[in-house]
Write an enzyme that holds these catalytic residues in place. Structure first.
Site, mmCIF file in Angstrom:
data_model
loop_
_atom_site.group_PDB
_atom_site.id
_atom_site.type_symbol
_atom_site.label_atom_id
_atom_site.label_comp_id
_atom_site.label_asym_id
_atom_site.label_seq_id
_atom_site.Cartn_x
_atom_site.Cartn_y
_atom_site.Cartn_z
ATOM 1 N N LEU A 75 14.134 -0.203 4.036
ATOM 2 C CA LEU A 75 13.898 0.169 5.425
ATOM 3 C C LEU A 75 13.161 1.494 5.569
ATOM 4 O O LEU A 75 13.093 2.061 6.662
ATOM 5 C CB LEU A 75 15.217 0.203 6.193
ATOM 6 N N CYS A 76 12.584 1.982 4.494
ATOM 7 C CA CYS A 76 11.877 3.259 4.490
ATOM 8 C C CYS A 76 10.434 3.061 4.958
ATOM 9 O O CYS A 76 9.723 2.193 4.450
ATOM 10 C CB CYS A 76 11.912 3.826 3.074
ATOM 11 N N MET A 135 13.419 10.712 1.828
ATOM 12 C CA MET A 135 13.624 9.640 0.845
ATOM 13 C C MET A 135 12.610 9.740 -0.288
ATOM 14 O O MET A 135 12.937 9.470 -1.449
ATOM 15 C CB MET A 135 13.553 8.269 1.523
ATOM 16 N N ASP A 186 14.976 8.228 -20.221
ATOM 17 C CA ASP A 186 14.199 7.264 -21.001
ATOM 18 C C ASP A 186 13.495 7.919 -22.187
ATOM 19 O O ASP A 186 13.483 7.368 -23.284
ATOM 20 C CB ASP A 186 13.171 6.569 -20.102
#
Length: 162
Positions: free
Chosen positions: A76-77, A114, A129
């Site tokens: 929803l961004c 966000m 990673d």
């Protein structure tokens, strides 16, 4: 009484909030993520002795890419017109680990909070990673908003530790 959650319509269904009537303004956000690791892993990052390459250079690129891809990852961004992304890393021997700080600026109808948090998370995941072959016990301890500026609500700054 608490403000209603705007990402839900009156029936409770998820929706993308309309920002059409909001003015375009300069906005910013700062987010951080911390990665805890063994002291030896931190030292190897600091000394550039990780076999995959320059851990922080790759994490910086991941943060930038993460910010730019946020609307594809967070349902929803809104797509936000980003105008700048700065990524900094600090070695924290007391953690021990690395803190990634991401500053995102934009000119739009909604803020880049966000994007900043997604970027910080992407940096932290990339550090994991890049170093997992020597330290699978690393943890991403937190991803959080430090501050935001712009828009109707103005400036917000986190008080104290996350």
């Amino acid at each position: 009484m608490a403000e209603p959650l705007t990402h839900f319509d009156p029936s409770g269904a998820a929706r993308m909030v309309a920002v059409t009537d909001k003015p375009e303004t300069a906005r910013g956000a700062v987010a951080e993520a911390r990665v805890r690791m063994a002291p030896a892993t931190l030292e190897r990052i600091r000394e550039g002795q990780i076999g995959k390459g320059d851990v922080l250079a790759v994490a910086r690129l991941a943060a930038i890419a993460g910010a730019k891809q946020t609307p594809q990852l967070i349902p929803l961004c809104h797509p936000v017109r980003l105008t700048g992304i700065d990524v900094d890393f600090v070695f924290e021997p007391d953690l021990p680990g690395v803190r990634a700080t991401v500053r995102v600026s934009a000119v739009d109808r909604t803020g880049p909070e966000m994007e900043a948090m997604t970027a910080a998370a992407a940096a932290a995941l990339t550090i994991y990673d890049m170093c997992k072959a020597i330290d699978r016990g690393m943890t991403i301890e937190s991803v959080y908003l430090v501050e935001k500026s712009g828009g109707k609500s103005g400036v917000w700054t986190r008080g104290g530790a996350p």
